[in-house]
Scaffold this active site. Sequence first.
Site, PDB file in Angstrom:
ATOM      1  N   GLY A  75       0.964  -1.240   0.497  1.00 18.55           N
ATOM      2  CA  GLY A  75       0.227  -0.002   0.000  1.00 18.55           C
ATOM      3  C   GLY A  75       0.411   1.297  -0.370  1.00 18.55           C
ATOM      4  N   GLY A  76       0.322   2.183   0.453  1.00 14.91           N
ATOM      5  CA  GLY A  76       1.315   4.008   0.577  1.00 14.91           C
ATOM      6  C   GLY A  76       2.553   3.960   1.583  1.00 14.91           C
ATOM      7  N   GLU A  93      17.311   0.023 -21.276  1.00 13.24           N
ATOM      8  CA  GLU A  93      17.963  -0.757 -21.692  1.00 13.24           C
ATOM      9  C   GLU A  93      17.289  -0.374 -23.636  1.00 13.24           C
ATOM     10  OE1 GLU A  93      17.105  -4.919 -19.680  1.00 13.24           O
ATOM     11  OE2 GLU A  93      19.185  -4.481 -19.104  1.00 13.24           O
ATOM     12  N   THR A 142      12.732   0.417 -25.244  1.00 12.93           N
ATOM     13  CA  THR A 142      11.733  -0.299 -25.095  1.00 12.93           C
ATOM     14  C   THR A 142      11.846  -2.293 -26.708  1.00 12.93           C
ATOM     15  OG1 THR A 142      11.582   0.052 -27.031  1.00 12.93           O
ATOM     16  CG2 THR A 142      10.561   1.319 -24.938  1.00 12.93           C
TER      17      THR A 142
END
Length: 79
Positions: A35-36, A59, A61
């Site tokens: 979570g947060g 590196e 796409t």
Amino acid sequence: MHPGTAPSLGRALPKPLLIDPSLLCFCLDSLKVLGGMGYVSDMPAERYYRDARITEIYEGTSEVQHLVIASRLIKEMEA
């Protein structure tokens, strides 16, 4: 790799295509679980996610890597 044989780029290049997406998926899942708190810089999950993202960007796409692999395999097949 067998002794006395040169490594094939066609075999070596696909490995990052499999590792990077799975690493990023793993990091995202860990952030979802935390979570947060996962986004706090004290947590290792934040660093792992940041490293996975920058590796993906650094590196190049996967589409570019696909083109490089395809051209190398075509050259190997023609030789």
